[in-house]
Scaffold this motif. Structure first.
Motif, mmCIF file in Angstrom:
data_model
loop_
_atom_site.group_PDB
_atom_site.id
_atom_site.type_symbol
_atom_site.label_atom_id
_atom_site.label_comp_id
_atom_site.label_asym_id
_atom_site.label_seq_id
_atom_site.Cartn_x
_atom_site.Cartn_y
_atom_site.Cartn_z
ATOM 1 N N GLY A 136 -9.111 10.279 -94.017
ATOM 2 C CA GLY A 136 -10.647 10.253 -93.891
ATOM 3 C C GLY A 136 -10.827 10.671 -92.504
ATOM 4 N N GLU A 137 -9.965 10.526 -91.511
ATOM 5 C CA GLU A 137 -10.540 11.059 -89.954
ATOM 6 C C GLU A 137 -10.363 12.350 -89.772
ATOM 7 N N MET A 138 -11.399 12.715 -89.057
ATOM 8 C CA MET A 138 -11.557 14.455 -88.788
ATOM 9 C C MET A 138 -10.330 14.796 -87.993
ATOM 10 N N VAL A 139 -9.751 15.782 -88.167
ATOM 11 C CA VAL A 139 -8.951 16.556 -87.902
ATOM 12 C C VAL A 139 -9.394 17.369 -86.595
ATOM 13 N N ALA A 140 -9.239 17.072 -85.530
ATOM 14 C CA ALA A 140 -9.970 17.746 -84.324
ATOM 15 C C ALA A 140 -9.067 18.412 -83.643
ATOM 16 N N GLU A 141 -9.419 19.740 -82.958
ATOM 17 C CA GLU A 141 -8.410 20.348 -82.152
ATOM 18 C C GLU A 141 -9.256 20.253 -80.843
ATOM 19 N N ASN A 142 -8.960 20.949 -79.817
ATOM 20 C CA ASN A 142 -9.641 20.958 -78.353
ATOM 21 C C ASN A 142 -10.028 22.353 -78.078
ATOM 22 N N TYR A 143 -11.298 22.422 -77.634
ATOM 23 C CA TYR A 143 -11.619 23.744 -76.863
ATOM 24 C C TYR A 143 -11.430 24.129 -75.764
ATOM 25 N N GLY A 144 -10.796 23.314 -74.905
ATOM 26 C CA GLY A 144 -10.489 23.554 -73.424
ATOM 27 C C GLY A 144 -10.396 22.136 -72.692
ATOM 28 N N PRO A 145 -11.842 21.563 -72.714
ATOM 29 C CA PRO A 145 -11.584 20.273 -71.817
ATOM 30 C C PRO A 145 -11.111 19.105 -72.421
ATOM 31 N N ARG A 146 -10.050 18.340 -71.820
ATOM 32 C CA ARG A 146 -9.415 17.306 -72.311
ATOM 33 C C ARG A 146 -9.868 16.054 -71.185
ATOM 34 N N PHE A 147 -10.108 14.793 -71.645
ATOM 35 C CA PHE A 147 -10.741 13.967 -71.004
ATOM 36 C C PHE A 147 -9.688 13.531 -69.797
ATOM 37 N N THR A 148 -8.035 13.607 -70.046
ATOM 38 C CA THR A 148 -7.282 13.146 -69.084
ATOM 39 C C THR A 148 -7.456 14.120 -67.597
ATOM 40 N N ARG A 149 -7.998 15.226 -67.802
ATOM 41 C CA ARG A 149 -7.904 15.956 -66.552
ATOM 42 C C ARG A 149 -9.425 16.491 -66.106
ATOM 43 N N ASP A 150 -10.403 16.489 -66.986
ATOM 44 C CA ASP A 150 -11.779 16.705 -66.647
ATOM 45 C C ASP A 150 -12.651 15.405 -66.826
ATOM 46 N N SER A 151 -13.407 15.132 -65.957
ATOM 47 C CA SER A 151 -14.491 14.010 -66.182
ATOM 48 C C SER A 151 -15.388 14.257 -67.162
ATOM 49 N N LEU A 152 -16.191 12.883 -67.492
ATOM 50 C CA LEU A 152 -17.215 13.312 -68.587
ATOM 51 C C LEU A 152 -18.025 14.298 -68.297
ATOM 52 N N PHE A 153 -18.771 14.270 -66.929
ATOM 53 C CA PHE A 153 -19.697 15.309 -66.486
ATOM 54 C C PHE A 153 -19.179 16.657 -66.924
ATOM 55 N N GLU A 154 -17.965 17.069 -66.201
ATOM 56 C CA GLU A 154 -17.259 18.187 -66.224
ATOM 57 C C GLU A 154 -16.973 18.579 -67.917
ATOM 58 N N ARG A 155 -16.544 17.883 -68.725
ATOM 59 C CA ARG A 155 -16.244 18.117 -69.921
ATOM 60 C C ARG A 155 -17.775 18.827 -70.795
ATOM 61 N N GLN A 156 -18.794 17.779 -70.515
ATOM 62 C CA GLN A 156 -20.017 18.251 -71.025
ATOM 63 C C GLN A 156 -20.498 19.168 -70.649
ATOM 64 N N LYS A 157 -20.542 19.727 -69.449
ATOM 65 C CA LYS A 157 -20.937 20.988 -68.756
ATOM 66 C C LYS A 157 -20.319 22.102 -69.287
ATOM 67 N N LYS A 158 -18.936 22.104 -69.406
ATOM 68 C CA LYS A 158 -18.348 23.107 -69.886
ATOM 69 C C LYS A 158 -18.673 23.328 -71.323
ATOM 70 N N LEU A 159 -18.592 22.444 -72.226
ATOM 71 C CA LEU A 159 -18.923 22.601 -73.645
ATOM 72 C C LEU A 159 -20.285 23.086 -73.923
ATOM 73 N N GLU A 160 -21.257 22.402 -73.243
ATOM 74 C CA GLU A 160 -22.836 22.983 -73.347
ATOM 75 C C GLU A 160 -23.125 24.253 -72.948
ATOM 76 N N THR A 161 -22.271 24.764 -71.752
ATOM 77 C CA THR A 161 -22.351 26.203 -71.442
ATOM 78 C C THR A 161 -21.820 27.150 -72.405
ATOM 79 N N ARG A 162 -20.481 26.769 -72.752
ATOM 80 C CA ARG A 162 -19.793 27.783 -73.387
ATOM 81 C C ARG A 162 -19.997 27.673 -74.975
#
Length: 307
Positions: free
Chosen positions: A146-172
């Protein structure tokens, strides 16, 4: 026809685009259509280059259909194109695939409609590699029913801060990520503390914090009593498997390294709640090793020495 319908059904978000963005893509579609016309895609092009009367001529049904497909594709590409890549060594030995000696290199881009239906997570469950032009997905951690099988569009939490990830995903990609790593604001590697949140061995929910005088705690969900001292001991034993994976990786033994990391991860996710540094390092190691099963690594060209 089926391939075209698969691409046509993907998200293009035309209704969210500005007039300027739609105009830009429409002009690009017109330009591409003209290239196809003059290239003979619709038959021999026999019009006079100096004759401006063609500018007012109506498009044929075939030309109009292709132009519509081009415009739709230009909208779809922004959100659904995948980079095709291989793995290269920056060492003289292409077999040596440690983090400091390996780098991904782009081969091109393509649309993979089935994969495009997968949502993003900054804590992804899968990684991918390429066997020629075929994309192969591999899980990098257990996935519950029942868990969503998710991939990654680029930003990962281990290397990008929350602000950086949100900015990249909202922009792209025009969305605000609400995965567990974002909702709980998990720290990047450099900020992770060596504090382990233990899980109930039976139902895998977070256990209450134990005290030195009373290491036994009771799960608030299933009522199972756990000895936290014994759980910590099991975690330490499991981390020796993680170290084994690192040794295999340093010895250029990718398949045994993958097996060791997989064994570590399968046990770790049942004992410790993320973020857990060793867990994510193991997942990142698998993500780097898996591409060796596909397009073979090659040494990168080195600049000649100036000495």
């Amino acid at each position: 026809a089926n391939d075209l319908l698969s691409v046509w059904s993907l998200v293009g978000l035309e209704d969210m685009r500005s007039t300027e963005q739609l105009l830009q893509r429409t002009l690009m579609a017109c330009f591409l259509l003209k290239v196809l016309q003059k290239g003979g895609f619709f038959g021999k092009w026999d019009k006079n280059e100096d004759d401006e009367s063609e500018l007012g001529e109506a498009l044929t049904d075939d030309e109009l259909c292709v132009a519509s497909c081009l415009l739709r594709a230009l909208c779809v590409l922004q959100f659904n194109v995948h980079e095709m890549s291989g793995l290269a060594s920056i060492d003289e030995s292409p077999k040596q695939m440690t983090a400091a000696r390996a780098v991904f290199y782009p081969l091109g881009t393509g649309i993979y409609p089935t994969i495009s239906f997968m949502n993003h997570s900054c804590y992804p469950a899968v990684t991918r590699f390429f066997d020629g032009t075929k994309m192969v997905l591999v899980t990098i951690r257990p996935i519950q029913a029942g868990e969503m099988v998710a991939e990654n569009y680029g930003p990962r939490f281990t290397r990008d801060s929350l602000f950086e990830r949100q900015k990249k995903l909202e922009t792209r990609y025009w969305f605000k990520c609400s995965c567990i790593a974002c909702n709980e604001n998990w720290p990047i590697y450099d900020q992770m503390k060596d504090v382990k949140i233990l899980l109930c061995p039976k139902c895998h929910v977070k256990l209450p914090v134990a005290t030195p005088s009373n290491p036994k705690v009771t799960c608030t969900k299933c009522g199972t009593e756990s000895n936290c001292v014994m759980l910590i001991k099991e975690i330490k034993q499991n981390e020796s498997v993680f170290m084994m994976g690192k040794r295999f990786m340093a010895e250029s033994n990718p398949e045994n390294a993958i097996k060791a990391f997989e064994a570590f991860i399968n046990t770790a996710v049942a004992l410790v709640a993320p973020p857990y540094k060793e867990l994510h390092l193991a997942m990142d190691s698998i993500r780097m090793l898996i591409p060796q099963r596909g397009n073979k690594p090659k040494p990168l060209l080195r600049m000649p020495s100036t000495k």
